[in-house]
Motif scaffolding. Structure first.
Motif, PDB file in Angstrom:
ATOM      1  N   VAL A 279     -54.381  16.305  51.693  1.00  0.00           N
ATOM      2  CA  VAL A 279     -52.971  16.697  51.634  1.00  0.00           C
ATOM      3  C   VAL A 279     -52.661  17.714  52.728  1.00  0.00           C
ATOM      4  O   VAL A 279     -51.680  17.575  53.463  1.00  0.00           O
ATOM      5  CB  VAL A 279     -52.611  17.270  50.238  1.00  0.00           C
ATOM      6  CG1 VAL A 279     -51.262  17.969  50.256  1.00  0.00           C
ATOM      7  CG2 VAL A 279     -52.623  16.173  49.196  1.00  0.00           C
ATOM      8  N   SER A 280     -53.507  18.723  52.865  1.00  0.00           N
ATOM      9  CA  SER A 280     -53.247  19.767  53.861  1.00  0.00           C
ATOM     10  C   SER A 280     -53.301  19.222  55.282  1.00  0.00           C
ATOM     11  O   SER A 280     -52.602  19.724  56.166  1.00  0.00           O
ATOM     12  CB  SER A 280     -54.219  20.938  53.693  1.00  0.00           C
ATOM     13  OG  SER A 280     -55.514  20.582  54.097  1.00  0.00           O
ATOM     14  N   ARG A 281     -54.096  18.188  55.493  1.00  0.00           N
ATOM     15  CA  ARG A 281     -54.215  17.593  56.834  1.00  0.00           C
ATOM     16  C   ARG A 281     -53.234  16.440  57.036  1.00  0.00           C
ATOM     17  O   ARG A 281     -53.198  15.824  58.081  1.00  0.00           O
ATOM     18  CB  ARG A 281     -55.647  17.098  57.051  1.00  0.00           C
ATOM     19  CG  ARG A 281     -56.658  18.254  57.022  1.00  0.00           C
ATOM     20  CD  ARG A 281     -58.042  17.840  57.446  1.00  0.00           C
ATOM     21  NE  ARG A 281     -58.005  17.434  58.845  1.00  0.00           N
ATOM     22  CZ  ARG A 281     -58.243  16.188  59.270  1.00  0.00           C
ATOM     23  NH1 ARG A 281     -58.567  15.239  58.429  1.00  0.00           N
ATOM     24  NH2 ARG A 281     -58.193  15.904  60.558  1.00  0.00           N
ATOM     25  N   LYS A 282     -52.447  16.138  56.004  1.00  0.00           N
ATOM     26  CA  LYS A 282     -51.462  15.052  56.053  1.00  0.00           C
ATOM     27  C   LYS A 282     -52.115  13.693  56.355  1.00  0.00           C
ATOM     28  O   LYS A 282     -51.585  12.876  57.124  1.00  0.00           O
ATOM     29  CB  LYS A 282     -50.344  15.361  57.034  1.00  0.00           C
ATOM     30  CG  LYS A 282     -49.571  16.614  56.668  1.00  0.00           C
ATOM     31  CD  LYS A 282     -48.388  16.824  57.546  1.00  0.00           C
ATOM     32  CE  LYS A 282     -47.589  18.067  57.278  1.00  0.00           C
ATOM     33  NZ  LYS A 282     -47.746  18.835  56.119  1.00  0.00           N
ATOM     34  N   CYS A 283     -53.255  13.467  55.743  1.00  0.00           N
ATOM     35  CA  CYS A 283     -53.961  12.195  55.885  1.00  0.00           C
ATOM     36  C   CYS A 283     -53.241  11.109  55.095  1.00  0.00           C
ATOM     37  O   CYS A 283     -52.485  11.393  54.167  1.00  0.00           O
ATOM     38  CB  CYS A 283     -55.389  12.321  55.353  1.00  0.00           C
ATOM     39  SG  CYS A 283     -56.436  13.464  56.262  1.00  0.00           S
ATOM     40  N   THR A 284     -53.515   9.880  55.436  1.00  0.00           N
ATOM     41  CA  THR A 284     -53.051   8.735  54.659  1.00  0.00           C
ATOM     42  C   THR A 284     -54.196   8.349  53.732  1.00  0.00           C
ATOM     43  O   THR A 284     -55.287   8.031  54.201  1.00  0.00           O
ATOM     44  CB  THR A 284     -52.684   7.561  55.588  1.00  0.00           C
ATOM     45  OG1 THR A 284     -51.643   7.982  56.463  1.00  0.00           O
ATOM     46  CG2 THR A 284     -52.241   6.345  54.795  1.00  0.00           C
ATOM     47  N   TYR A 285     -53.950   8.421  52.430  1.00  0.00           N
ATOM     48  CA  TYR A 285     -55.013   8.138  51.474  1.00  0.00           C
ATOM     49  C   TYR A 285     -54.444   7.552  50.197  1.00  0.00           C
ATOM     50  O   TYR A 285     -53.240   7.621  49.938  1.00  0.00           O
ATOM     51  CB  TYR A 285     -55.815   9.402  51.148  1.00  0.00           C
ATOM     52  CG  TYR A 285     -55.036  10.425  50.358  1.00  0.00           C
ATOM     53  CD1 TYR A 285     -55.108  10.454  48.972  1.00  0.00           C
ATOM     54  CD2 TYR A 285     -54.208  11.350  50.992  1.00  0.00           C
ATOM     55  CE1 TYR A 285     -54.382  11.370  48.241  1.00  0.00           C
ATOM     56  CE2 TYR A 285     -53.486  12.268  50.276  1.00  0.00           C
ATOM     57  CZ  TYR A 285     -53.570  12.273  48.898  1.00  0.00           C
ATOM     58  OH  TYR A 285     -52.840  13.172  48.176  1.00  0.00           O
ATOM     59  N   TYR A 286     -55.336   6.968  49.411  1.00  0.00           N
ATOM     60  CA  TYR A 286     -54.981   6.406  48.118  1.00  0.00           C
ATOM     61  C   TYR A 286     -56.188   6.533  47.210  1.00  0.00           C
ATOM     62  O   TYR A 286     -57.292   6.129  47.580  1.00  0.00           O
ATOM     63  CB  TYR A 286     -54.580   4.933  48.282  1.00  0.00           C
ATOM     64  CG  TYR A 286     -54.313   4.194  47.001  1.00  0.00           C
ATOM     65  CD1 TYR A 286     -53.424   4.672  46.051  1.00  0.00           C
ATOM     66  CD2 TYR A 286     -54.941   2.983  46.744  1.00  0.00           C
ATOM     67  CE1 TYR A 286     -53.174   3.984  44.885  1.00  0.00           C
ATOM     68  CE2 TYR A 286     -54.694   2.276  45.590  1.00  0.00           C
ATOM     69  CZ  TYR A 286     -53.801   2.776  44.657  1.00  0.00           C
ATOM     70  OH  TYR A 286     -53.560   2.090  43.502  1.00  0.00           O
TER      71      TYR A 286
END
Length: 124
Positions: free
Chosen positions: A75-82
């Motif tokens: 979240v802090s790195r603004k990654c794309t995840y699921y």
């Protein structure tokens, strides 16, 4: 010769660190992990590509606190995840789920479906 081939990679258990390395290096367009093992915060701090994590609710190799910390980092790195988190199954469910137990069969099938659709999203 095929051009513009988009590679994806999934890692089950022991394969997780290798997928994380590929995602950090930009070698794949998306990665997926099922019941990951041997990963730590540093893997998530280097993550570059989209990542799906398919996890049992309680897993000794990737416990709840580690899963929460991984999410905080992404979240802090603004990654794309699921995240997929399945109750009622154990580590190994995505490959060793008992097809005679409805919860295990569903989790295994749903994990595979989710990973396939995740990869379709980034390779279409």
């Amino acid at each position: 010769m095929r051009k513009n081939i988009k590679h994806t990679w999934s890692g089950y258990c022991f394969g997780a660190p290798f997928v994380m390395d590929l995602c950090a290096a930009g070698s794949v367009v998306a990665g997926a992990l099922a019941h990951p093992a041997f990963i730590d915060e540093s893997h998530f701090e280097k993550l570059e590509g989209p990542l799906l994590l398919s996890c049992p609710e309680d897993d000794f190799t990737f416990p709840h606190a580690a899963r929460r910390r991984a999410e905080d980092i992404m979240v802090s790195r603004k990654c794309t995840y699921y995240f997929q988190v399945f109750s009622g199954v154990k580590h190994g469910f995505a490959v060793r789920g008992d097809p005679d137990i409805e919860t295990e069969r569903w989790a295994k099938e749903e994990s595979a479906r989710g990973i396939k659709e995740w990869f379709d999203r980034f390779t279409a």
